[in-house]
Design an enzyme around this catalytic site. Structure first.
Site, PDB file in Angstrom:
ATOM      1  N   CYS A 142       0.828  -1.209   0.000  1.00 25.60           N
ATOM      2  CA  CYS A 142       0.000   0.000   0.000  1.00 25.60           C
ATOM      3  C   CYS A 142       0.867   1.266   0.000  1.00 25.60           C
ATOM      4  CB  CYS A 142      -0.987  -0.029   1.146  1.00 25.60           C
ATOM      5  SG  CYS A 142      -2.395   1.095   0.845  1.00 25.60           S
ATOM      6  N   LYS A 163     -12.565   7.742  -1.819  1.00 23.35           N
ATOM      7  CA  LYS A 163     -11.752   6.614  -1.373  1.00 23.35           C
ATOM      8  C   LYS A 163     -12.078   5.350  -2.164  1.00 23.35           C
ATOM      9  CE  LYS A 163     -10.347   4.199   2.858  1.00 23.35           C
ATOM     10  NZ  LYS A 163     -10.557   4.094   4.327  1.00 23.35           N
ATOM     11  N   SER A 192      -8.313  -0.343  -0.018  1.00 22.24           N
ATOM     12  CA  SER A 192      -8.621   0.738   0.923  1.00 22.24           C
ATOM     13  C   SER A 192      -7.525   1.797   0.799  1.00 22.24           C
ATOM     14  CB  SER A 192      -8.697   0.196   2.357  1.00 22.24           C
ATOM     15  OG  SER A 192      -8.956   1.239   3.272  1.00 22.24           O
ATOM     16  N   HIS A 235      -4.606  -4.655  -0.262  1.00 19.47           N
ATOM     17  CA  HIS A 235      -4.453  -5.245   1.074  1.00 19.47           C
ATOM     18  C   HIS A 235      -4.874  -6.716   1.116  1.00 19.47           C
ATOM     19  CE1 HIS A 235      -3.260  -1.699   3.359  1.00 19.47           C
ATOM     20  NE2 HIS A 235      -4.142  -0.998   2.671  1.00 19.47           N
ATOM     21  N   GLU A 237      -3.533  -8.836   2.823  1.00 19.40           N
ATOM     22  CA  GLU A 237      -3.302  -9.302   4.196  1.00 19.40           C
ATOM     23  C   GLU A 237      -4.475  -9.036   5.126  1.00 19.40           C
ATOM     24  OE1 GLU A 237      -2.370  -4.965   4.690  1.00 19.40           O
ATOM     25  OE2 GLU A 237      -2.231  -6.448   3.078  1.00 19.40           O
ATOM     26  N   ARG A 249     -15.600   2.734  12.018  1.00 19.34           N
ATOM     27  CA  ARG A 249     -14.780   3.773  12.654  1.00 19.34           C
ATOM     28  C   ARG A 249     -15.132   5.142  12.087  1.00 19.34           C
ATOM     29  NH1 ARG A 249      -9.126   3.551  10.299  1.00 19.34           N
ATOM     30  NH2 ARG A 249     -10.351   4.538   8.629  1.00 19.34           N
TER      31      ARG A 249
END
Length: 307
Positions: A142, A163, A192, A235, A237, A249
């Site tokens: 990233c 985003k 992301s 991502h 992972e 969040r």
């Protein structure tokens, strides 16, 4: 073979529960095998969560791996206790005399800052240069990938209008790549990020090759044809709930955010998301670890001597 990490590291018990083989110092010595030395430069605020995600992937290899946790010196972590950092981390200054078979550089939530405005950019540049002589192969993730490809090849990043957020279908552009061994023609990857790198800029360099791409999200994975650096801009992972955690969040703090694309069942945030990328995440990291094993010198101190 298992992964060697401190038995008091929070990730230890979780990995055991998940069926990942972990080992103590005593058992590692008894096996009398040179473990692959893998460094993790963890730039994420929640270091404990990132440790687990990366240890899960490198620990699934049949090879013995010793994972060293590394942080930027002088940069205070906001979401990880000082006790944890002192117990399990070393600064790059403390490890820069060492050689590593593999080195992972994570993302960081600073995408919208120009690189030169990042407080630790000078140290980051030093670390990237150091990997050329002290690391056999690097996995950049990233923001870490964007920073590395900018540093080494001048590839810029571009701010997105909104985003890039969700789980997107990607294409395997080079099935013959050693890093994509076993990959499907199409697969899904969590995304992301607020910025992107573009195909046109990457194709200006004869040294770079795009291995994974999405028609919606653009470039995902790049490697150097003659080098041993990988650039993963998304991502793989991530845990099953990582995008959910980020979404709620932002919702709870009033930050404008769209629901992650193709993630919650029936687009209902009340339903638990299904992990549809785990197997390919393990394939990618397993292929990377195997390629390191096949090509790294037996004597770790010889790393970088073929330059």
């Amino acid at each position: 073979m298992p992964i060697k990490i401190p038995d008091t590291l929070p990730a230890f018990e979780t990995l055991v529960q998940e069926g990942v083989r972990v080992m103590t110092e005593t058992l590692a010595i008894r096996q009398d095998i040179r473990p692959l030395q893998i460094g993790l430069l963890n730039l994420m605020p929640n270091k404990i969560k990132t440790e687990l995600q990366m240890a899960r992937l490198v620990g699934a290899s049949p090879l013995q791996v010793e994972l060293s946790l590394i942080r930027i010196g002088g940069h205070k972590a906001k979401n990880t206790s000082e006790d944890h950092l002192l117990a399990f981390y070393q600064t790059w200054e403390e490890v820069k005399h060492r050689k590593f078979d593999g080195f992972i550089i994570t993302g960081a939530p600073i995408e919208l800052l120009p690189y030169e405005d990042v407080t630790y950019w000078p140290e980051m540049q030093e670390i990237l240069d150091w990997t050329e002589t002290n690391v056999h192969s690097t996995m950049n993730v990233c923001w870490g990938a964007m920073a590395a490809i900018y540093h080494f090849h001048g590839v810029p990043k571009y701010e997105l209008k909104e985003k890039a957020f969700g789980v997107y279908r990607h294409r395997n552009l080079k099935p013959s790549s050693i890093y994509l061994n076993g990959f499907s023609d199409n697969f899904e990857v969590p995304v992301s990020r607020w910025t992107e790198v573009r195909r046109d800029d990457i194709e200006k360099s004869d040294e770079l090759e795009i291995l994974m791409e999405s028609s919606e999200m653009g470039v995902c994975l790049v490697h150097e044809k003659r080098g041993r650096r990988l650039y993963m801009f998304n991502h793989v992972e991530y845990d099953s709930t990582s995008l959910s955690d980020e979404y709620f969040r932002d919702v709870n703090t009033g930050v404008p955010i769209k629901m992650p694309h193709n993630y919650f069942p029936h687009n209902d945030p009340a339903l638990a998301p299904q992990n549809r990328w785990r197997s390919h995440a393990h394939l990618l990291f397993g292929n990377w670890i195997n390629e390191i094993y096949q090509t790294t010198p037996f004597d770790v101190e010889e790393i970088g001597m073929d330059l």
